[in-house]
Design an enzyme around this catalytic site. Sequence first.
Site, PDB file in Angstrom:
ATOM      1  N   GLY B  59      63.861 106.085   0.337  1.00  0.00           N
ATOM      2  CA  GLY B  59      62.453 106.122   0.710  1.00  0.00           C
ATOM      3  C   GLY B  59      61.664 106.313  -0.571  1.00  0.00           C
ATOM      4  O   GLY B  59      62.108 105.870  -1.633  1.00  0.00           O
ATOM      5  N   GLU B  60      60.548 106.992  -0.492  1.00  0.00           N
ATOM      6  CA  GLU B  60      59.796 107.310  -1.701  1.00  0.00           C
ATOM      7  C   GLU B  60      59.973 108.790  -2.018  1.00  0.00           C
ATOM      8  O   GLU B  60      59.569 109.652  -1.240  1.00  0.00           O
ATOM      9  CB  GLU B  60      58.317 106.962  -1.516  1.00  0.00           C
ATOM     10  N   SER B  61      60.562 109.074  -3.182  1.00  0.00           N
ATOM     11  CA  SER B  61      60.892 110.468  -3.500  1.00  0.00           C
ATOM     12  C   SER B  61      59.632 111.328  -3.661  1.00  0.00           C
ATOM     13  O   SER B  61      59.653 112.508  -3.325  1.00  0.00           O
ATOM     14  CB  SER B  61      61.744 110.535  -4.767  1.00  0.00           C
ATOM     15  N   CYS B  91      69.443 107.046  -3.377  1.00  0.00           N
ATOM     16  CA  CYS B  91      68.226 106.554  -4.031  1.00  0.00           C
ATOM     17  C   CYS B  91      67.180 107.668  -4.141  1.00  0.00           C
ATOM     18  O   CYS B  91      67.306 108.537  -4.998  1.00  0.00           O
ATOM     19  CB  CYS B  91      67.677 105.316  -3.307  1.00  0.00           C
ATOM     20  N   ARG B 110      63.560 107.359 -12.774  1.00  0.00           N
ATOM     21  CA  ARG B 110      63.008 106.678 -11.587  1.00  0.00           C
ATOM     22  C   ARG B 110      62.652 105.234 -11.905  1.00  0.00           C
ATOM     23  O   ARG B 110      62.308 104.916 -13.033  1.00  0.00           O
ATOM     24  CB  ARG B 110      61.753 107.393 -11.097  1.00  0.00           C
ATOM     25  N   ILE B 137      67.315  99.029  -4.614  1.00  0.00           N
ATOM     26  CA  ILE B 137      65.925  98.671  -4.340  1.00  0.00           C
ATOM     27  C   ILE B 137      65.005  99.600  -5.133  1.00  0.00           C
ATOM     28  O   ILE B 137      64.947 100.799  -4.859  1.00  0.00           O
ATOM     29  CB  ILE B 137      65.617  98.769  -2.830  1.00  0.00           C
ATOM     30  N   ARG B 138      64.316  99.049  -6.120  1.00  0.00           N
ATOM     31  CA  ARG B 138      63.479  99.868  -7.012  1.00  0.00           C
ATOM     32  C   ARG B 138      64.231 101.166  -7.346  1.00  0.00           C
ATOM     33  O   ARG B 138      63.708 102.261  -7.225  1.00  0.00           O
ATOM     34  CB  ARG B 138      62.123 100.187  -6.341  1.00  0.00           C
ATOM     35  N   HIS B 174      71.986 102.078  -1.864  1.00  0.00           N
ATOM     36  CA  HIS B 174      71.767 102.371  -0.447  1.00  0.00           C
ATOM     37  C   HIS B 174      72.965 101.993   0.438  1.00  0.00           C
ATOM     38  O   HIS B 174      72.984 100.885   0.978  1.00  0.00           O
ATOM     39  CB  HIS B 174      70.553 101.579   0.055  1.00  0.00           C
ATOM     40  N   GLU B 176      73.324 102.905   3.293  1.00  0.00           N
ATOM     41  CA  GLU B 176      72.770 102.751   4.642  1.00  0.00           C
ATOM     42  C   GLU B 176      72.249 101.337   4.890  1.00  0.00           C
ATOM     43  O   GLU B 176      71.888 100.992   6.015  1.00  0.00           O
ATOM     44  CB  GLU B 176      71.656 103.790   4.884  1.00  0.00           C
TER      45      GLU B 176
END
Lengths: 293, 203
Positions: B59-61, B91, B110, B137-138, B174, B176
């Site tokens: 997600g977004e940390s 991630c 990051r 992903i990013r 990921h 997942e």
Amino acid sequence: MSNQNTQYELNKGLAQMLKGGVIMDVTTPEQAKIAEEAGACAVMALERIPADIRAAGGVSRMSDPKMIKGIQEAVSIPVMAKCRIGHFVEAQILQAIEIDYIDESEVLSPADDIYHIDKTEFKVPFVCGARDLGEALRRINEGASMIRTKGEPGTGDVVQAVRHMRKMNSEIRKIASMSKDELFEEAKQLRVPYEYVKYVHDNSKLPVVNFAAGGVATPADAALMMQLGAEGVFVGSGIFKSGDPKKRAAAIVQAVTNYKDAELIAKLSEDLGEAMVGINPSEIKIIMEERGQ
Amino acid sequence: MSINLHDKKEKQELKIGILAVQGAFVEHKKAMEDLGVSCVLIRNKKDLDSIDGIILPGGESTVQGKLIRALDMFSTIQNKINEGLPVLGTCAGLILLASHLETLPVSVKRNAYGRQLGSFVTNENVGNIKDYPMVFIRAPYITETKNDAVEILSIVDKNIVGVKFGNQIGLSFHPEMTDDLRIHKEFLNIVEEYSSIKQDASA
């Protein structure tokens, strides 16, 4: 998997990472920082927020790349930007400056009144607006890797977003309950390939992530959209057109996470100051949701 | 026969918490349920009671880090991990472990591969797991390990993308996002071992 397929899976994947989050419209690096600080999972960089686009009238276009770059440098979260419907050169420009997501958006003046962008030709992901399942699947067929409801942008009135989300979900439920031989005709009615209708039938959901957008102004609006089945929320004019953007932004973020916790949302809704003024769709001249079907 | 039934019951009783403040938590839940384990989605402090392991999803940390503080879960999660609660961070989850909770002694960069155009897929070994499909992903990667006990699980293009430290697993990618359940299974082994030790201690 071919390279194109891999890229599409990665692009759908980025949308999955944004789930449960709030994407906020920002017009300056300072606003972008406030949004990130408040817990936005991404920002939408644009020169004017929808409420001001509405007020200004005229033709509204992609933002100045320099302004978008300024926002990219200010934050570490993904940065999205809008291009006009059908304006594939604006999209090429946004890809060239390495935007994380392109919104082919009805908020800007459409550049093409028949064709949307062939999004399969791009490496960067696209999000598109939709009012019903047919629109959503047509955009996905063109290569969109994320969908949002259109709502009616810049109004602060959530009624259209609610209508679009309810419509989409009721159509999904209808297809899920169909027998297999009915799906072919349904695909024809929706003007989409059979495979997508089959996917919806088998999984009871869209093949990509689906956010709510258009008219969300309060933590309660955001939680309403989540309870109606949105996987996250776009907030456009609702934040930086309000009295205390910082506090409102943080409250909306928490309301999206705990969208079923009424006690918490009650607390979050206290003392937020003035919400954006808001206008009814019946009072406005430009109906943006009708752009690009 | 009775022993088998007993074993099965124990596994079913394991409860995995999945941090569900933002991000791809549903995908982890599905992976765990495919392995027959029940999950609890963690949205506030009381959800953290009586879990046997925790997953910090992608997600977004920045968002997740902010929300675990705002929702008053930060120190509870931190203490539980320091006391040995098994954790799988993927991630953004890796960034939470390294830079927010600071339970995992590594430095993380990051968005190390740049923006979305830098996202990619590759196959590489993860510890004893061979040829695992990795989705970046990013993504971040690990620039430095700060404790000799940190075990490096995986390296891609000379960068560390997977580590294990005690009961903590931190991954840049990921698991997942794939159908390959081997990493989730490996994590469950750690959880099972931890909960049996805990039961023995309390017996």
